[in-house]
Motif scaffolding. Structure first.
Motif, PDB file in Angstrom:
ATOM      1  N   ARG A 180      -3.853  16.266  -4.497  1.00  0.00           N
ATOM      2  CA  ARG A 180      -2.571  15.601  -4.253  1.00  0.00           C
ATOM      3  C   ARG A 180      -1.893  16.227  -3.044  1.00  0.00           C
ATOM      4  NH1 ARG A 180       2.728  16.532  -5.223  1.00  0.00           N
ATOM      5  NH2 ARG A 180       4.057  14.661  -5.299  1.00  0.00           N
ATOM      6  N   PHE A 181      -1.543  15.388  -2.093  1.00  0.00           N
ATOM      7  CA  PHE A 181      -0.831  15.836  -0.909  1.00  0.00           C
ATOM      8  C   PHE A 181       0.652  15.476  -1.065  1.00  0.00           C
ATOM      9  CE2 PHE A 181      -5.002  14.787   1.435  1.00  0.00           C
ATOM     10  CZ  PHE A 181      -5.512  16.045   1.160  1.00  0.00           C
ATOM     11  N   THR A 224     -11.501  13.927  11.575  1.00  0.00           N
ATOM     12  CA  THR A 224     -11.024  14.650  10.395  1.00  0.00           C
ATOM     13  C   THR A 224      -9.518  14.502  10.241  1.00  0.00           C
ATOM     14  OG1 THR A 224     -12.816  16.271  10.587  1.00  0.00           O
ATOM     15  CG2 THR A 224     -10.886  16.921   9.308  1.00  0.00           C
ATOM     16  N   ALA A 225      -8.790  14.634  11.336  1.00  0.00           N
ATOM     17  CA  ALA A 225      -7.333  14.465  11.289  1.00  0.00           C
ATOM     18  C   ALA A 225      -6.974  13.082  10.766  1.00  0.00           C
ATOM     19  CB  ALA A 225      -6.734  14.688  12.679  1.00  0.00           C
ATOM     20  N   GLY A 226      -7.671  12.065  11.250  1.00  0.00           N
ATOM     21  CA  GLY A 226      -7.383  10.701  10.811  1.00  0.00           C
ATOM     22  C   GLY A 226      -7.645  10.502   9.329  1.00  0.00           C
ATOM     23  N   ILE A 227      -8.760  11.039   8.837  1.00  0.00           N
ATOM     24  CA  ILE A 227      -9.102  10.891   7.419  1.00  0.00           C
ATOM     25  C   ILE A 227      -8.039  11.541   6.537  1.00  0.00           C
ATOM     26  CG2 ILE A 227     -10.749  11.630   5.646  1.00  0.00           C
ATOM     27  CD1 ILE A 227     -12.963  11.236   7.763  1.00  0.00           C
ATOM     28  N   LEU A 228      -7.637  12.756   6.871  1.00  0.00           N
ATOM     29  CA  LEU A 228      -6.656  13.466   6.059  1.00  0.00           C
ATOM     30  C   LEU A 228      -5.275  12.801   6.132  1.00  0.00           C
ATOM     31  CD1 LEU A 228      -7.616  17.158   6.904  1.00  0.00           C
ATOM     32  CD2 LEU A 228      -8.165  15.885   4.815  1.00  0.00           C
ATOM     33  N   LEU A 229      -4.861  12.422   7.324  1.00  0.00           N
ATOM     34  CA  LEU A 229      -3.536  11.823   7.475  1.00  0.00           C
ATOM     35  C   LEU A 229      -3.440  10.490   6.731  1.00  0.00           C
ATOM     36  CD1 LEU A 229      -2.820  12.608  11.225  1.00  0.00           C
ATOM     37  CD2 LEU A 229      -1.459  13.407   9.289  1.00  0.00           C
ATOM     38  N   PHE A 230      -4.480   9.685   6.800  1.00  0.00           N
ATOM     39  CA  PHE A 230      -4.382   8.387   6.147  1.00  0.00           C
ATOM     40  C   PHE A 230      -4.632   8.467   4.646  1.00  0.00           C
ATOM     41  CE2 PHE A 230      -4.237   6.872  10.450  1.00  0.00           C
ATOM     42  CZ  PHE A 230      -3.319   5.841  10.340  1.00  0.00           C
ATOM     43  N   LYS A 272       1.093   8.336  -0.490  1.00  0.00           N
ATOM     44  CA  LYS A 272       2.539   8.047  -0.466  1.00  0.00           C
ATOM     45  C   LYS A 272       2.795   6.588  -0.795  1.00  0.00           C
ATOM     46  CE  LYS A 272       2.379  11.564  -0.342  1.00  0.00           C
ATOM     47  NZ  LYS A 272       2.703  12.365  -1.530  1.00  0.00           N
ATOM     48  N   GLY A 273       1.885   5.700  -0.357  1.00  0.00           N
ATOM     49  CA  GLY A 273       2.035   4.281  -0.677  1.00  0.00           C
ATOM     50  C   GLY A 273       1.936   4.010  -2.158  1.00  0.00           C
TER      51      GLY A 273
END
Length: 264
Positions: free
Chosen positions: A203-204, A247-253, A259-260
């Motif tokens: 969970r982020f 990697t940045a894209g995978i984690l951020l999305f 959050k959605g």
């Protein structure tokens, strides 16, 4: 609009603009040289101060399409001189010197979105792609640790495609920055191929800081030891690692997805 003609490649202003191709020159003048009608328009809309505009003959027609240039000096250069100043093989005919906003004290964050912490990311194309991906995911705060490429390198500026102007970029010492993020309630997440949990199982929270490392060495052990959690990205294919921008894209999305779901 008055256009001033510069006929000599040895003109003092030309010498100044040429220095902006180096980090030393950018630091000396506190500005960068950007090329193209689109990037100039993006910089103006983001509120960056434009010191001067440079055009070659083919670039003059673009001036009529750009607003908010009143009072800004415009200089016309010979095509040969103009091409020496820009970084592309096929110059677009218009460039500008813009002032880099002063990096404010970085520790106080107010919007609670994700933060990216970059430890010695060295490839300009990677950093530019990360900035663009971060903006798409709603992450405006990008903190660059020691060894990370200059965010105002022309290749970074070009590959970020305008996202640079809307990002809150700070150059920090990660060993100092991470504890201060934690005091504000941030959950610091790193990645490792053998981590127990994958990123789907973790969970982020709203206040998450993602730590990404050097293309070859990854995150330094000292900084990695400061994370709250380490996750792996499952990779069924036969590859050892992903590009740092991917990697940045995978984690951020994944953060965006979580959050959605929580807001429903």
């Amino acid at each position: 609009m008055k256009i001033l003609q510069i006929t000599s490649a040895r003109n003092e202003k030309v010498k100044r603009w040429r220095k902006l191709s180096t980090r030393k020159g950018r630091d000396e003048y506190g500005s960068i040289l950007i090329e193209g009608e689109k990037l100039l328009g993006e910089a103006i809309r983001a509120g960056w101060q434009v010191r001067s505009v440079l055009v070659s003959e083919e670039g003059r027609e673009m001036l009529d399409r750009l607003t908010h240039l009143e009072g800004i000096p415009v200089y016309s250069l010979y095509p040969s001189t103009f091409s020496q100043l820009v970084d592309t093989q096929t110059p677009q005919g218009i460039a500008a010197e813009v002032v880099v906003p002063h990096e404010r004290e970085p520790w106080r964050l107010t919007d609670g979105g994700p933060v990216l912490l970059l430890d010695a990311v060295q490839d300009p194309g990677n950093l530019g792609a990360i900035l663009r991906t971060a903006e798409a995911a709603g992450a405006r705060d990008i903190w660059l640790g020691n060894g990370t490429v200059d965010p105002y390198n022309p290749k970074v500026v070009r590959s970020a495609m305008g996202s640079l102007f809307r990002s809150r970029i700070r150059r920090v010492k990660l060993m100092d920055a991470i504890p201060k993020l934690k005091k504000q309630g941030y959950f610091v997440v790193g990645t490792a191929p053998r981590a127990e949990k994958n990123h789907f199982e973790t969970r982020f929270p709203l206040k998450t800081a993602f730590l990404l490392g050097n293309e070859g060495r990854g995150v330094s052990p000292e900084v990695e030891g400061m994370t709250d959690a380490t996750v792996r990205i499952p990779m069924p294919g036969e590859v050892e690692s992903l590009n740092v921008a991917v990697t940045a894209g995978i984690l951020l999305f994944e953060w965006v997805r979580q959050k959605g779901r929580e807001s429903r």
